[in-house]
Design a protein around this motif. Sequence first.
Motif, PDB file in Angstrom:
ATOM      1  N   LEU A  96      13.628  10.379  -8.424  1.00 52.65           N
ATOM      2  CA  LEU A  96      13.049   9.106  -7.992  1.00 52.65           C
ATOM      3  C   LEU A  96      12.259   9.375  -6.716  1.00 52.65           C
ATOM      4  N   PRO A  97      10.966   9.665  -6.852  1.00 53.48           N
ATOM      5  CA  PRO A  97      10.157   9.944  -5.665  1.00 53.48           C
ATOM      6  C   PRO A  97       9.749   8.657  -4.963  1.00 53.48           C
ATOM      7  N   THR A  98       9.379   8.784  -3.707  1.00 54.18           N
ATOM      8  CA  THR A  98       8.744   7.694  -2.965  1.00 54.18           C
ATOM      9  C   THR A  98       7.337   8.141  -2.616  1.00 54.18           C
ATOM     10  N   LYS A  99       6.370   7.508  -3.255  1.00 53.60           N
ATOM     11  CA  LYS A  99       4.973   7.899  -3.098  1.00 53.60           C
ATOM     12  C   LYS A  99       4.320   7.025  -2.026  1.00 53.60           C
ATOM     13  N   ARG A 100       3.477   7.653  -1.209  1.00 57.14           N
ATOM     14  CA  ARG A 100       2.811   6.938  -0.130  1.00 57.14           C
ATOM     15  C   ARG A 100       1.412   6.492  -0.552  1.00 57.14           C
ATOM     16  N   VAL A 101       1.091   5.264  -0.176  1.00 55.45           N
ATOM     17  CA  VAL A 101      -0.241   4.712  -0.407  1.00 55.45           C
ATOM     18  C   VAL A 101      -0.777   4.239   0.938  1.00 55.45           C
ATOM     19  N   TYR A 102      -1.974   4.708   1.308  1.00 55.59           N
ATOM     20  CA  TYR A 102      -2.585   4.303   2.563  1.00 55.59           C
ATOM     21  C   TYR A 102      -3.676   3.279   2.276  1.00 55.59           C
ATOM     22  N   VAL A 103      -3.564   2.128   2.910  1.00 59.83           N
ATOM     23  CA  VAL A 103      -4.516   1.041   2.683  1.00 59.83           C
ATOM     24  C   VAL A 103      -5.935   1.519   3.003  1.00 59.83           C
ATOM     25  N   GLY A 104      -6.834   1.298   2.050  1.00 59.73           N
ATOM     26  CA  GLY A 104      -8.228   1.645   2.248  1.00 59.73           C
ATOM     27  C   GLY A 104      -8.587   3.068   1.913  1.00 59.73           C
ATOM     28  N   ALA A 105      -7.595   3.896   1.578  1.00 57.62           N
ATOM     29  CA  ALA A 105      -7.849   5.301   1.278  1.00 57.62           C
ATOM     30  C   ALA A 105      -7.630   5.565  -0.211  1.00 57.62           C
ATOM     31  N   PRO A 106      -8.282   6.598  -0.757  1.00 57.57           N
ATOM     32  CA  PRO A 106      -8.044   6.969  -2.157  1.00 57.57           C
ATOM     33  C   PRO A 106      -6.587   7.341  -2.380  1.00 57.57           C
ATOM     34  N   PRO A 107      -6.098   7.260  -3.619  1.00 61.54           N
ATOM     35  CA  PRO A 107      -4.700   7.620  -3.899  1.00 61.54           C
ATOM     36  C   PRO A 107      -4.390   9.060  -3.501  1.00 61.54           C
ATOM     37  N   ARG A 108      -3.208   9.272  -2.969  1.00 64.20           N
ATOM     38  CA  ARG A 108      -2.743  10.610  -2.642  1.00 64.20           C
ATOM     39  C   ARG A 108      -2.296  11.319  -3.911  1.00 64.20           C
TER      40      ARG A 108
ATOM     41  N   PHE B 222     -11.120   6.323  11.641  1.00 66.19           N
ATOM     42  CA  PHE B 222     -11.095   5.720  10.309  1.00 66.19           C
ATOM     43  C   PHE B 222     -12.476   5.624   9.657  1.00 66.19           C
ATOM     44  N   SER B 223     -13.496   6.192  10.272  1.00 64.66           N
ATOM     45  CA  SER B 223     -14.855   5.952   9.793  1.00 64.66           C
ATOM     46  C   SER B 223     -15.086   6.475   8.376  1.00 64.66           C
ATOM     47  N   ASP B 224     -14.371   7.542   7.978  1.00 62.76           N
ATOM     48  CA  ASP B 224     -14.552   8.086   6.642  1.00 62.76           C
ATOM     49  C   ASP B 224     -13.322   7.904   5.763  1.00 62.76           C
ATOM     50  N   LEU B 225     -12.426   6.973   6.135  1.00 61.39           N
ATOM     51  CA  LEU B 225     -11.176   6.809   5.402  1.00 61.39           C
ATOM     52  C   LEU B 225     -11.420   6.392   3.954  1.00 61.39           C
ATOM     53  N   SER B 226     -12.397   5.547   3.709  1.00 59.49           N
ATOM     54  CA  SER B 226     -12.655   5.087   2.341  1.00 59.49           C
ATOM     55  C   SER B 226     -13.096   6.230   1.442  1.00 59.49           C
TER      56      SER B 226
END
Length: 389
Positions: free
Chosen positions: A75-87, A295-299
Amino acid sequence: MTTPLTTPITTPITTGILRGALELEHTAHGVLPHRLPARARAQCADGQLAMAESQPSGVRLAFRTRATAVELDTLPTKRVYVGAPPRPDGVYELLVDGRPAGRATATGGNTLTIDMTTGSTEHRSGTPGTLRFTGLPDGVKDIEIWLPHNETTELVALRTDAPVEPVPDRGRKVWLHHGSSISHGSDAASPTTTWPALAARLGRVELINLGLGGSALLDPFTARTMRDTPADLISVKIGINLVNTDLMRLRAFGPAVHGFLDTIREGHPTTPILVVSPILCPIHEDTPGPSAPDFSDLSAGRLRFRAAGDPAERATGKLTLNIIRDELARLVKQRGTDDPNLRYLDGRELYGEADAAELPLPDRLHPDAATHLRIGERFAALAFTTDDA
């Protein structure tokens, strides 16, 4: 899709077949490996530390078996960062007799959504997934499954098509290492190619990795954990997190290092200890912290960092990497008059100016996968002498 095992043998996941973890927490689903014990975790409520120590960098299942098929429910816990592509999903690596034999990722799992602009987080529960490794060679063999270095994972069940037993003790020395996210494995390609994992393989030692992303802060509970953990070789990599968190000034730094080493020495009076200063990080060589995200290139999937301090603040005791290196070299030399088993390694011998020109830090703080390999090879050559390994 791979067919599930028809007559599986389920083996309880215990410390007998798990290496690199200091404690197993029993959960509603299975067990959660921890790299800091509960008594240490109870002394700090920092969410970053909690996430880092529960990510099983260097932790692996290790067992001997005739099995040709292995299943692991996680059961992994995956991280999602708002505004960024999926990890990318965390990688599980299977080794047979020390040689790579397969990789897998886990589907499903929990989700931790992180908003780096506000610091807020949201946790969403999910369901376990199953990893399958089949077609393994016949005969008795040693199997290791290295868990993702950067993704918290609960171990739910281990199934094989033949009985499992612990791997016999080969008499290898135990290397206990503590450091920052670089030691944790940030931006490495896989759990066996973080620089500590690679160095351990080259040095033929058993790794316990206390590389804690964002959390190498000379915390007394970490020193006590190291004091109480059996080890034949110890290294502590000190500096970058103290600068990028702007945690302390020069007046506090020296005594804190002394205290950290004194505590470790209480449990390891003659064990070789290597104090390692930071690798080259151009933004903080002479500019204090804190580090601030750009954060300028986060998207576009690119997060970079900048030094938010002012070089003039060095006069008031703010730390930079050059100040830290000078102070660590001085302290180790001072202590060395009474401690012949204490050594110093300048981190720029692992990654210096020539390396930065060839392999610059992509986000200005963390090395990429190729650089992890270079650091691991150099560390093994510099730290593991014939007498040590």
